[in-house]
Motif scaffolding. Structure first.
Motif, PDB file in Angstrom:
ATOM      1  N   PRO A  79       0.802  -1.235   0.000  1.00 52.08           N
ATOM      2  CA  PRO A  79       0.000   0.000   0.000  1.00 52.08           C
ATOM      3  C   PRO A  79       0.826   1.272   0.000  1.00 52.08           C
ATOM      4  CG  PRO A  79      -0.142  -1.104   2.128  1.00 52.08           C
ATOM      5  CD  PRO A  79       0.523  -2.053   1.196  1.00 52.08           C
ATOM      6  N   ARG A  80       1.978   1.289   0.685  1.00 50.35           N
ATOM      7  CA  ARG A  80       2.769   2.517   0.691  1.00 50.35           C
ATOM      8  C   ARG A  80       3.371   2.787  -0.680  1.00 50.35           C
ATOM      9  NH1 ARG A  80       7.847   2.549   4.586  1.00 50.35           N
ATOM     10  NH2 ARG A  80       8.391   4.392   3.358  1.00 50.35           N
ATOM     11  N   THR A  81       3.717   1.719  -1.417  1.00 52.57           N
ATOM     12  CA  THR A  81       4.219   1.903  -2.776  1.00 52.57           C
ATOM     13  C   THR A  81       3.124   2.417  -3.697  1.00 52.57           C
ATOM     14  OG1 THR A  81       5.845   0.120  -2.466  1.00 52.57           O
ATOM     15  CG2 THR A  81       5.359   0.782  -4.721  1.00 52.57           C
ATOM     16  N   LEU A  82       1.926   1.837  -3.588  1.00 51.95           N
ATOM     17  CA  LEU A  82       0.812   2.306  -4.408  1.00 51.95           C
ATOM     18  C   LEU A  82       0.439   3.744  -4.053  1.00 51.95           C
ATOM     19  CD1 LEU A  82      -1.482  -0.856  -4.448  1.00 51.95           C
ATOM     20  CD2 LEU A  82       0.112  -0.077  -6.214  1.00 51.95           C
ATOM     21  N   LEU A  83       0.569   4.081  -2.774  1.00 52.82           N
ATOM     22  CA  LEU A  83       0.277   5.450  -2.357  1.00 52.82           C
ATOM     23  C   LEU A  83       1.309   6.417  -2.929  1.00 52.82           C
ATOM     24  CD1 LEU A  83      -1.808   6.949  -0.668  1.00 52.82           C
ATOM     25  CD2 LEU A  83      -0.282   6.742   1.298  1.00 52.82           C
ATOM     26  N   ALA A  84       2.573   5.988  -2.990  1.00 54.30           N
ATOM     27  CA  ALA A  84       3.611   6.818  -3.618  1.00 54.30           C
ATOM     28  C   ALA A  84       3.291   7.051  -5.091  1.00 54.30           C
ATOM     29  CB  ALA A  84       4.978   6.158  -3.464  1.00 54.30           C
ATOM     30  N   VAL A  85       2.792   6.017  -5.762  1.00 55.57           N
ATOM     31  CA  VAL A  85       2.402   6.162  -7.169  1.00 55.57           C
ATOM     32  C   VAL A  85       1.278   7.178  -7.309  1.00 55.57           C
ATOM     33  CG1 VAL A  85       1.370   4.982  -9.139  1.00 55.57           C
ATOM     34  CG2 VAL A  85       3.159   3.841  -7.818  1.00 55.57           C
ATOM     35  N   LEU A  86       0.251   7.055  -6.471  1.00 52.34           N
ATOM     36  CA  LEU A  86      -0.897   7.959  -6.545  1.00 52.34           C
ATOM     37  C   LEU A  86      -0.499   9.406  -6.262  1.00 52.34           C
ATOM     38  CD1 LEU A  86      -3.570   5.745  -4.734  1.00 52.34           C
ATOM     39  CD2 LEU A  86      -3.580   6.421  -7.153  1.00 52.34           C
ATOM     40  N   VAL A  87       0.316   9.607  -5.240  1.00 54.28           N
ATOM     41  CA  VAL A  87       0.751  10.966  -4.913  1.00 54.28           C
ATOM     42  C   VAL A  87       1.643  11.522  -6.023  1.00 54.28           C
ATOM     43  CG1 VAL A  87       2.131  12.333  -3.301  1.00 54.28           C
ATOM     44  CG2 VAL A  87       0.499  10.645  -2.435  1.00 54.28           C
ATOM     45  N   GLY A  88       2.461  10.660  -6.631  1.00 51.86           N
ATOM     46  CA  GLY A  88       3.266  11.104  -7.768  1.00 51.86           C
ATOM     47  C   GLY A  88       2.409  11.547  -8.930  1.00 51.86           C
ATOM     48  N   VAL A  89       1.344  10.800  -9.207  1.00 53.45           N
ATOM     49  CA  VAL A  89       0.398  11.196 -10.252  1.00 53.45           C
ATOM     50  C   VAL A  89      -0.213  12.558  -9.927  1.00 53.45           C
ATOM     51  CG1 VAL A  89      -1.850  10.660 -11.279  1.00 53.45           C
ATOM     52  CG2 VAL A  89      -0.146   8.850 -11.009  1.00 53.45           C
ATOM     53  N   ALA A  90      -0.646  12.716  -8.677  1.00 55.67           N
ATOM     54  CA  ALA A  90      -1.313  13.954  -8.272  1.00 55.67           C
ATOM     55  C   ALA A  90      -0.392  15.154  -8.383  1.00 55.67           C
ATOM     56  CB  ALA A  90      -1.834  13.818  -6.833  1.00 55.67           C
ATOM     57  N   LEU A  91       0.813  15.038  -7.842  1.00 56.96           N
ATOM     58  CA  LEU A  91       1.723  16.188  -7.833  1.00 56.96           C
ATOM     59  C   LEU A  91       2.288  16.479  -9.218  1.00 56.96           C
ATOM     60  CD1 LEU A  91       3.624  15.552  -4.473  1.00 56.96           C
ATOM     61  CD2 LEU A  91       1.677  17.052  -4.914  1.00 56.96           C
ATOM     62  N   GLY A  92       2.535  15.439 -10.008  1.00 62.38           N
ATOM     63  CA  GLY A  92       3.014  15.657 -11.367  1.00 62.38           C
ATOM     64  C   GLY A  92       1.991  16.389 -12.213  1.00 62.38           C
ATOM     65  N   ALA A  93       0.737  15.922 -12.156  1.00 62.95           N
ATOM     66  CA  ALA A  93      -0.324  16.580 -12.926  1.00 62.95           C
ATOM     67  C   ALA A  93      -0.585  17.986 -12.414  1.00 62.95           C
ATOM     68  CB  ALA A  93      -1.602  15.744 -12.865  1.00 62.95           C
ATOM     69  N   ALA A  94      -0.619  18.157 -11.089  1.00 62.91           N
ATOM     70  CA  ALA A  94      -0.879  19.476 -10.514  1.00 62.91           C
ATOM     71  C   ALA A  94       0.217  20.465 -10.892  1.00 62.91           C
ATOM     72  CB  ALA A  94      -0.997  19.372  -8.991  1.00 62.91           C
ATOM     73  N   GLY A  95       1.460  20.019 -10.893  1.00 57.45           N
ATOM     74  CA  GLY A  95       2.555  20.902 -11.270  1.00 57.45           C
ATOM     75  C   GLY A  95       2.459  21.356 -12.718  1.00 57.45           C
ATOM     76  N   ALA A  96       2.136  20.425 -13.611  1.00 59.21           N
ATOM     77  CA  ALA A  96       2.009  20.777 -15.023  1.00 59.21           C
ATOM     78  C   ALA A  96       0.857  21.758 -15.237  1.00 59.21           C
ATOM     79  CB  ALA A  96       1.793  19.516 -15.854  1.00 59.21           C
ATOM     80  N   ILE A  97      -0.277  21.505 -14.572  1.00 61.61           N
ATOM     81  CA  ILE A  97      -1.423  22.407 -14.711  1.00 61.61           C
ATOM     82  C   ILE A  97      -1.082  23.792 -14.170  1.00 61.61           C
ATOM     83  CG2 ILE A  97      -3.794  22.841 -13.963  1.00 61.61           C
ATOM     84  CD1 ILE A  97      -4.168  19.799 -13.843  1.00 61.61           C
ATOM     85  N   MET A  98      -0.443  23.831 -13.000  1.00 60.07           N
ATOM     86  CA  MET A  98      -0.133  25.111 -12.383  1.00 60.07           C
ATOM     87  C   MET A  98       0.824  25.937 -13.246  1.00 60.07           C
ATOM     88  SD  MET A  98      -0.756  27.129  -9.995  1.00 60.07           S
ATOM     89  CE  MET A  98      -1.787  25.929  -9.171  1.00 60.07           C
ATOM     90  N   GLN A  99       1.852  25.303 -13.783  1.00 59.51           N
ATOM     91  CA  GLN A  99       2.792  26.030 -14.619  1.00 59.51           C
ATOM     92  C   GLN A  99       2.137  26.485 -15.916  1.00 59.51           C
ATOM     93  OE1 GLN A  99       6.491  23.871 -15.047  1.00 59.51           O
ATOM     94  NE2 GLN A  99       6.714  23.595 -12.844  1.00 59.51           N
ATOM     95  N   GLY A 100       1.181  25.693 -16.422  1.00 55.31           N
ATOM     96  CA  GLY A 100       0.465  26.097 -17.622  1.00 55.31           C
ATOM     97  C   GLY A 100      -0.481  27.250 -17.368  1.00 55.31           C
ATOM     98  N   LEU A 101      -1.185  27.227 -16.243  1.00 52.21           N
ATOM     99  CA  LEU A 101      -2.150  28.281 -15.936  1.00 52.21           C
ATOM    100  C   LEU A 101      -1.471  29.616 -15.664  1.00 52.21           C
ATOM    101  CD1 LEU A 101      -4.654  26.419 -13.567  1.00 52.21           C
ATOM    102  CD2 LEU A 101      -4.995  27.017 -15.967  1.00 52.21           C
ATOM    103  N   THR A 102      -0.334  29.567 -14.976  1.00 54.40           N
ATOM    104  CA  THR A 102       0.348  30.806 -14.592  1.00 54.40           C
ATOM    105  C   THR A 102       1.408  31.242 -15.611  1.00 54.40           C
ATOM    106  OG1 THR A 102       2.024  29.610 -13.302  1.00 54.40           O
ATOM    107  CG2 THR A 102       0.014  30.292 -12.151  1.00 54.40           C
ATOM    108  N   ARG A 103       1.685  30.370 -16.592  1.00 55.71           N
ATOM    109  CA  ARG A 103       2.764  30.625 -17.550  1.00 55.71           C
ATOM    110  C   ARG A 103       4.075  30.936 -16.828  1.00 55.71           C
ATOM    111  NH1 ARG A 103      -1.259  33.768 -19.855  1.00 55.71           N
ATOM    112  NH2 ARG A 103      -0.136  35.710 -19.448  1.00 55.71           N
ATOM    113  N   ASN A 104       4.261  30.261 -15.717  1.00 51.51           N
ATOM    114  CA  ASN A 104       5.458  30.458 -14.896  1.00 51.51           C
ATOM    115  C   ASN A 104       6.159  29.116 -14.743  1.00 51.51           C
ATOM    116  OD1 ASN A 104       7.419  30.942 -12.990  1.00 51.51           O
ATOM    117  ND2 ASN A 104       6.053  31.863 -11.483  1.00 51.51           N
ATOM    118  N   PRO A 105       7.306  28.902 -15.390  1.00 49.90           N
ATOM    119  CA  PRO A 105       7.983  27.601 -15.329  1.00 49.90           C
ATOM    120  C   PRO A 105       8.529  27.251 -13.955  1.00 49.90           C
ATOM    121  CG  PRO A 105       9.380  29.214 -16.422  1.00 49.90           C
ATOM    122  CD  PRO A 105       8.047  29.880 -16.230  1.00 49.90           C
ATOM    123  N   LEU A 106       8.529  28.211 -13.034  1.00 51.12           N
ATOM    124  CA  LEU A 106       8.996  27.929 -11.679  1.00 51.12           C
ATOM    125  C   LEU A 106       7.837  27.808 -10.698  1.00 51.12           C
ATOM    126  CD1 LEU A 106      12.101  30.295 -11.463  1.00 51.12           C
ATOM    127  CD2 LEU A 106      12.041  27.859 -11.993  1.00 51.12           C
TER     128      LEU A 106
END
Length: 351
Positions: A79-106
């Motif tokens: 379960p901790r490995t699967l949870l790491a996968v899920l959190v990785g999905v969440a943070l990876g997608a959220a980061g891409a969306i945030m950088q796209g919305l703000t047009r800020n690569p940082l």
């Protein structure tokens, strides 16, 4: 009216390897990264504390072995490995969306104060209402994340320029600081609440199990899938608000939808593990270097690379010392030098 989904970088000379490779090469890299993600996930089932052989772990996956072995492998490592996968999905997608919305690569998902809002709400729930457990923390974190994002959007969108990226960034940083400060102060004056959430504060996978997985997998996967709808609009926003509106993109509604998705993704990830820094910043940059800035590749690949970073960090956290490190410490240790390198690289580009 149709939306132009072409890569905005096509209007200038390629500046990264990802912009110079063709679709076939990108597809090959995609397959390689998928294999790496799956391989690391399976490796997570076999690596960890305890004197267990590969055979012991393999048998335990199928319910064969001593009760203690079954408990460690099936109710801890898996379960901790699967949870790491899920959190990785969440943070990876959220980061891409945030950088796209703000047009800020940082930009980082925490830039809107979402993580701080989730933390503040969890502290209030623990102090004022005695909430404990993943379900209660999840509900509180989602409410806090949503309220924080709403506050930032409402305040940051006031004025003639509307929800300009720079205004949202400044508002998010200010709101995040306020929420974090108040939340930290509440834990200091209430030792019971501090004891309840101190392991959560450092961002750790240790002690997480099926209860956390069962609570967060649905909102994370649903929001990650829904984020794919934003792909053509994010490419349009990269051209600037005025040109995006000329292409028929409803800029305000797209930003609102993006903020809602980031809220769900970050709220769920924060409730499950605590604040995990730099992943939402690192992952889109790595993908952008490999695949270029076109969101048709960028956003889906962040969903693949995010789990790679999180699971790899968790594996390092398990074996780095005799006593396991919090995974948030590992991501911070890796992410800080990456952030410095990115800032230096961005300065060179601007100059």
């Amino acid at each position: 009216m149709s939306v132009d989904t072409a890569d905005p970088s096509a209007r200038r000379a390629p500046s990264t390897p990802g912009e110079r490779i063709g679709a076939l090469s990108r597809l090959g890299l995609l397959l390689v990264l998928l294999v790496v993600a799956v391989g690391l996930t399976f490796l997570g089932f076999f690596v960890g504390s305890g004197d267990y052989t590969v055979t012991d772990a393999w048998n335990a996956l199928f319910g064969i072995g001593e009760p203690t072995t079954l408990e460690v492998i099936r109710n801890n490592r898996v379960p901790r490995t699967l949870l790491a996968v899920l959190v990785g999905v969440a943070l990876g997608a959220a980061g891409a969306i945030m950088q796209g919305l703000t047009r800020n690569p940082l930009a980082d998902p925490g830039i809107l104060g979402v993580n701080a809002g989730a933390y503040f709400a969890m502290v209030v729930a623990a102090v004022a209402f005695g909430v404990s457990g993943t379900g209660g923390y999840m509900a509180a974190a989602m409410i806090g994340a949503f309220l924080a994002a709403t506050l930032v959007y409402v305040v940051g969108s006031r004025g003639i320029s509307g929800a300009a990226p720079e205004k949202l960034v400044l508002t998010g940083v200010a709101a995040g600081s306020i929420f974090s400060g108040i939340g930290f102060g509440l834990t200091m004056i209430n030792p019971k609440s501090f004891d309840m959430i101190r392991s959560w504060q450092v961002g750790t996978l240790d002690g997480r199990g099926w209860a956390e997985v069962s609570v967060v997998w649905t909102p994370i996967l649903a929001a990650a899938l829904a984020s794919m709808i934003l792909i053509p609009y994010l490419n349009g926003l990269a051209l600037g608000d005025d040109r995006a509106q000329a292409l028929g993109i409803p800029v305000r509604r797209v930003r609102l939808a993006g903020f809602v998705l980031v809220t769900v993704l970050c709220g769920a990830a924060t409730a499950a593990l605590g604040p995990i820094t730099f992943v939402g910043l690192m992952v889109p940059h790595v993908v952008r270097i490999l695949f270029g800035p076109d969101n048709r590749w960028l956003l889906p690949m962040c969903v693949v690379v995010g789990p790679v970073v999180m699971v790899a960090s968790d594996l390092v956290a398990r074996v780095a010392t005799p006593s396991e490190l919090p995974v948030g410490m590992v991501t911070a240790f890796i992410g800080a030098p990456v952030l410095i390198a990115l800032v230096r690289r961005q300065r060179g580009v601007d100059e």
